[in-house]
Write a protein that holds these residues in place. Structure first.
Motif, PDB file in Angstrom:
ATOM      1  N   SER A 130       0.830  -1.211   0.000  1.00  0.00           N
ATOM      2  CA  SER A 130       0.000   0.000   0.000  1.00  0.00           C
ATOM      3  C   SER A 130       0.862   1.258   0.000  1.00  0.00           C
ATOM      4  O   SER A 130       0.590   2.220  -0.736  1.00  0.00           O
ATOM      5  CB  SER A 130      -0.917  -0.010   1.221  1.00  0.00           C
ATOM      6  OG  SER A 130      -1.695   1.169   1.279  1.00  0.00           O
ATOM      7  N   HIS A 155       2.581   1.808  -3.317  1.00  0.00           N
ATOM      8  CA  HIS A 155       1.623   2.364  -4.272  1.00  0.00           C
ATOM      9  C   HIS A 155       1.421   3.849  -4.025  1.00  0.00           C
ATOM     10  O   HIS A 155       1.372   4.651  -4.971  1.00  0.00           O
ATOM     11  CB  HIS A 155       0.292   1.624  -4.172  1.00  0.00           C
ATOM     12  CG  HIS A 155      -0.810   2.273  -4.963  1.00  0.00           C
ATOM     13  ND1 HIS A 155      -0.807   2.333  -6.338  1.00  0.00           N
ATOM     14  CD2 HIS A 155      -1.933   2.927  -4.556  1.00  0.00           C
ATOM     15  CE1 HIS A 155      -1.889   2.974  -6.750  1.00  0.00           C
ATOM     16  NE2 HIS A 155      -2.584   3.353  -5.697  1.00  0.00           N
ATOM     17  N   SER A 156       1.317   4.245  -2.759  1.00  0.00           N
ATOM     18  CA  SER A 156       1.108   5.657  -2.424  1.00  0.00           C
ATOM     19  C   SER A 156       2.291   6.522  -2.848  1.00  0.00           C
ATOM     20  O   SER A 156       2.141   7.725  -3.074  1.00  0.00           O
ATOM     21  CB  SER A 156       0.857   5.820  -0.924  1.00  0.00           C
ATOM     22  OG  SER A 156       2.037   5.578  -0.177  1.00  0.00           O
ATOM     23  N   PRO A 175       3.705  -0.815 -10.800  1.00  0.00           N
ATOM     24  CA  PRO A 175       3.380  -2.175 -10.349  1.00  0.00           C
ATOM     25  C   PRO A 175       4.505  -3.177 -10.561  1.00  0.00           C
ATOM     26  O   PRO A 175       4.727  -4.040  -9.717  1.00  0.00           O
ATOM     27  CB  PRO A 175       2.147  -2.528 -11.189  1.00  0.00           C
ATOM     28  CG  PRO A 175       1.520  -1.211 -11.507  1.00  0.00           C
ATOM     29  CD  PRO A 175       2.659  -0.255 -11.675  1.00  0.00           C
ATOM     30  N   CYS A 235       6.998  -2.786  -7.768  1.00  0.00           N
ATOM     31  CA  CYS A 235       6.416  -3.257  -6.496  1.00  0.00           C
ATOM     32  C   CYS A 235       6.399  -4.783  -6.461  1.00  0.00           C
ATOM     33  O   CYS A 235       6.728  -5.389  -5.441  1.00  0.00           O
ATOM     34  CB  CYS A 235       5.004  -2.711  -6.339  1.00  0.00           C
ATOM     35  SG  CYS A 235       4.886  -0.913  -6.205  1.00  0.00           S
ATOM     36  N   TYR A 270      -3.408  -7.133  -5.301  1.00  0.00           N
ATOM     37  CA  TYR A 270      -3.579  -5.768  -4.784  1.00  0.00           C
ATOM     38  C   TYR A 270      -4.384  -4.900  -5.746  1.00  0.00           C
ATOM     39  O   TYR A 270      -4.164  -3.693  -5.828  1.00  0.00           O
ATOM     40  CB  TYR A 270      -2.211  -5.141  -4.528  1.00  0.00           C
ATOM     41  CG  TYR A 270      -1.405  -5.915  -3.513  1.00  0.00           C
ATOM     42  CD1 TYR A 270      -1.728  -5.888  -2.172  1.00  0.00           C
ATOM     43  CD2 TYR A 270      -0.333  -6.707  -3.910  1.00  0.00           C
ATOM     44  CE1 TYR A 270      -1.008  -6.608  -1.234  1.00  0.00           C
ATOM     45  CE2 TYR A 270       0.401  -7.445  -2.985  1.00  0.00           C
ATOM     46  CZ  TYR A 270       0.054  -7.385  -1.647  1.00  0.00           C
ATOM     47  OH  TYR A 270       0.761  -8.118  -0.730  1.00  0.00           O
ATOM     48  N   LEU A 296      -5.918  -1.554  -4.690  1.00  0.00           N
ATOM     49  CA  LEU A 296      -5.108  -0.348  -4.567  1.00  0.00           C
ATOM     50  C   LEU A 296      -5.215   0.531  -5.803  1.00  0.00           C
ATOM     51  O   LEU A 296      -4.949   1.736  -5.742  1.00  0.00           O
ATOM     52  CB  LEU A 296      -3.634  -0.718  -4.350  1.00  0.00           C
ATOM     53  CG  LEU A 296      -3.292  -1.468  -3.065  1.00  0.00           C
ATOM     54  CD1 LEU A 296      -1.810  -1.806  -3.048  1.00  0.00           C
ATOM     55  CD2 LEU A 296      -3.662  -0.640  -1.839  1.00  0.00           C
ATOM     56  N   TYR A 297      -5.593  -0.078  -6.929  1.00  0.00           N
ATOM     57  CA  TYR A 297      -5.574   0.644  -8.193  1.00  0.00           C
ATOM     58  C   TYR A 297      -6.960   1.070  -8.662  1.00  0.00           C
ATOM     59  O   TYR A 297      -7.116   1.570  -9.764  1.00  0.00           O
ATOM     60  CB  TYR A 297      -4.896  -0.221  -9.265  1.00  0.00           C
ATOM     61  CG  TYR A 297      -3.430  -0.427  -8.960  1.00  0.00           C
ATOM     62  CD1 TYR A 297      -2.483   0.466  -9.427  1.00  0.00           C
ATOM     63  CD2 TYR A 297      -3.016  -1.479  -8.161  1.00  0.00           C
ATOM     64  CE1 TYR A 297      -1.140   0.307  -9.118  1.00  0.00           C
ATOM     65  CE2 TYR A 297      -1.681  -1.644  -7.846  1.00  0.00           C
ATOM     66  CZ  TYR A 297      -0.741  -0.750  -8.324  1.00  0.00           C
ATOM     67  OH  TYR A 297       0.575  -0.911  -8.000  1.00  0.00           O
ATOM     68  N   ASP A 321      -6.987   4.732  -9.293  1.00  0.00           N
ATOM     69  CA  ASP A 321      -6.205   5.034 -10.491  1.00  0.00           C
ATOM     70  C   ASP A 321      -7.034   4.814 -11.745  1.00  0.00           C
ATOM     71  O   ASP A 321      -6.943   5.586 -12.713  1.00  0.00           O
ATOM     72  CB  ASP A 321      -4.964   4.148 -10.550  1.00  0.00           C
ATOM     73  CG  ASP A 321      -3.950   4.514  -9.475  1.00  0.00           C
ATOM     74  OD1 ASP A 321      -4.186   5.524  -8.784  1.00  0.00           O
ATOM     75  OD2 ASP A 321      -2.943   3.804  -9.338  1.00  0.00           O
TER      76      ASP A 321
END
Length: 322
Positions: free
Chosen positions: A272, A275-276, A281, A284, A299, A302-303, A306
């Motif tokens: 997380s 991503h912030s 990706p 990560c 995940y 998380l997107y 976006d």
């Protein structure tokens, strides 16, 4: 139309044989398969392999869904489906060996899994900093920092000093220590992938401090010191059991007044926060030891924002063309 001669091999005998033949699987994986199959072995283990029927398994599924779980409830649909998947793989192998004519497990309808929400919980950056401040004087502060750099529990506990490059500020993740059948075993990492991570100077500082402390302890203990070369050990060099590491985490989180999460959720916290920070990706995924595909699937939540922003951006561009 394939002839299968009669055999007296019981289901339990065959499943034991099949499990022992899984040479490509890790010991922990085989142990997990055995645990998943235990319920069917208990119910029909003495029955001849060739006599097992779809009706037997349908009855077992009903029993599992209604009894045998925690808090007086049945086992979860996911647990039942896992048992059927593994049993079907075993029976498919028996079919290929012409020991049975039909894979009856493949005929059984798997129960519908529960709808799964987001994978794990995650702390905010402020909460992660609060935790690190709380454990800054702890003997294992370097280990907690590594957990917040995305290392799995077994990966932290499997680290050797030979994996640490203090000058280069890197950590090589190649080994894991996990529990299988009550025993702690050491093996290669998940998916047998080795990754080398760049870590921050605060991690290296804690590792240097821990290494110096262990050198003093080794001298003081003499022959009583268990020289295994691992990073996470006690004052006599004895490695920490994985369960203890998880329990210590919960104790620290509680005393720091932080929301209760699982130890594994520190990986979700790492994902997380990466991503912030706007990390791509692919970067990560590589850092966490995933493929990009698995990372995005795990995940995906998380997107979500976006995707909304992408749609708004395209809409704005198209409006300009009107």
């Amino acid at each position: 139309g394939t002839y299968v001669g009669k055999r007296e091999t019981t289901l339990a005998e065959y499943l034991d044989e099949w499990l022992c033949g899984l040479h490509r699987q890790k010991a922990k994986t085989v142990m997990g398969y055995r645990d998943a199959l235990r319920v069917v072995m208990d119910a029909y283990g003495t029955k001849p392999l060739q006599a097992l029927t779809k009706r037997d398994l349908d009855s077992l599924v009903t029993t599992m869904l209604t009894t045998g779980g925690r808090r007086g409830m049945g086992r979860s649909p996911r647990t039942v489906a896992l048992m059927l998947t593994i049993l079907s793989a075993a029976l498919e192998a028996a079919k290929k060996e012409q020991r049975i004519a039909v894979n009856v497990a493949a005929l059984v309808a798997k129960p519908q899994n529960e709808v799964r929400g987001q994978v794990g919980e995650a702390w905010t950056a402020e909460q992660a900093r609060k935790f690190l401040t709380h454990v800054s004087s702890d003997r294992y502060s370097a280990a907690w920092r590594l957990s917040l750099y995305g290392l799995r529990r077994g990966e932290v506990l499997g680290l050797s000093w030979s994996d640490i490059d203090l000058d280069g500020e890197t950590v090589r993740v190649a080994t894991t220590r996990v529990v299988a059948g009550g025993e702690v075993i050491t093996s290669s990492t998940k998916n047998r992938k080795v990754r080398t991570l760049k870590v921050g100077p605060e991690v290296i500082a804690d590792l240097r401090q821990l290494k110096a402390a262990q050198a003093r302890e080794r001298l003081a203990a003499g022959k009583a010191y268990a020289s295994m070369g691992l990073v996470v050990v006690d004052e006599l060099g004895v490695p920490m059991r994985p369960e203890r590491y998880g329990n210590l985490f919960q104790e620290h989180a509680k005393s720091a007044g932080l929301p209760r999460i699982r130890l594994h959720d520190l990986r979700h916290t790492t994902a997380s926060l990466l991503h912030s920070l706007g990390q791509p990706p692919a970067a990560c995924a590589k850092y966490l030891g995933h493929t990009t595909e698995v990372y995005l699937r795990t995940y995906a939540h998380l997107y979500a924002d976006d995707e909304d922003a992408t749609a708004r951006g395209l809409s704005a561009l198209y409006k300009q063309a009107l």
